[in-house]
Design a protein around this motif. Sequence first.
Motif, PDB file in Angstrom:
ATOM      1  N   SER A 117       0.836  -1.206   0.000  1.00 44.41           N
ATOM      2  CA  SER A 117       0.000   0.000   0.000  1.00 44.41           C
ATOM      3  C   SER A 117       0.866   1.250   0.000  1.00 44.41           C
ATOM      4  N   GLN A 118       1.948   1.205   0.750  1.00 40.28           N
ATOM      5  CA  GLN A 118       2.824   2.371   0.823  1.00 40.28           C
ATOM      6  C   GLN A 118       3.469   2.667  -0.533  1.00 40.28           C
ATOM      7  N   ARG A 119       3.833   1.603  -1.256  1.00 44.76           N
ATOM      8  CA  ARG A 119       4.423   1.819  -2.582  1.00 44.76           C
ATOM      9  C   ARG A 119       3.416   2.480  -3.528  1.00 44.76           C
ATOM     10  N   VAL A 120       2.170   2.047  -3.435  1.00 40.92           N
ATOM     11  CA  VAL A 120       1.138   2.664  -4.286  1.00 40.92           C
ATOM     12  C   VAL A 120       0.961   4.135  -3.916  1.00 40.92           C
ATOM     13  N   ILE A 121       0.935   4.406  -2.612  1.00 33.54           N
ATOM     14  CA  ILE A 121       0.760   5.791  -2.151  1.00 33.54           C
ATOM     15  C   ILE A 121       1.932   6.660  -2.612  1.00 33.54           C
ATOM     16  N   GLU A 122       3.139   6.142  -2.480  1.00 36.88           N
ATOM     17  CA  GLU A 122       4.318   6.922  -2.873  1.00 36.88           C
ATOM     18  C   GLU A 122       4.291   7.242  -4.375  1.00 36.88           C
ATOM     19  N   SER A 123       3.754   6.311  -5.157  1.00 34.18           N
ATOM     20  CA  SER A 123       3.664   6.576  -6.600  1.00 34.18           C
ATOM     21  C   SER A 123       2.631   7.651  -6.920  1.00 34.18           C
ATOM     22  N   LEU A 124       1.695   7.895  -5.976  1.00 33.36           N
ATOM     23  CA  LEU A 124       0.664   8.920  -6.190  1.00 33.36           C
ATOM     24  C   LEU A 124       1.085  10.300  -5.681  1.00 33.36           C
TER      25      LEU A 124
END
Length: 222
Positions: A117-124
């Motif tokens: 989830s954190q990786r997805v958030i960082e990409s946003l």
Amino acid sequence: MTSPEDSCQPPATSHQTDEADSHVPSPSGEEGSGAAGGDVEIVDEVVILEAGPTAHELGLELPEDPDEAQALLLRELSEARQEAGEQLEMLQRVAADFDNYRRRVERDQAENVERASQRVIESLLPTLDAFDAATAFEPQTPSEQNTLDGMVSTRTQLLETLAREGFEPIPATGEVFDPKVHEAVSGPGDGDGDLFVDAELRRGYVMRGRVIRPSLVTVTHA
């Protein structure tokens, strides 16, 4: 033949017969009780023990001497209890190891989900930065205002969706400076007192209490 003396004896009446019967000893050794005493029942209790396995069935050869046989049985019982205790201790260790393994797997799975989830958030984050820059623009025409309203609505929906996953912006302007969540890009001027965030240059975010990105700020004394 009946003697003259016997023929002269009067026959026994029913009253005399009943009186004689009342003095007949009961099976318990006491005189028979009348109607007021009630009946006496004697019930013998018989304990029936179920036959257990024989020594031969248990694989034991008992000596003929009773003392030696007893000593052998006691020794076998002691060894069996010791072995049962060792097996129980081993099972308890296995159960404890399995419980620790289950907890570790659950913790690892939760951490893997959180990292994904954190990786997805960082990409946003670049997208959120672009929304912040666009919504800071001052519209000059009705067309620009409509475009800005649409962008603000989209940004709000996106943040609400992320908030359900524990994603939140870090409060900055006017807050006490906290080096854990704030990154100062310029130091305060002369003065004393606590440091406060004077302006936010780039918004920071946390997710479930973990800092995804600190806020870039300027600070000043109170």
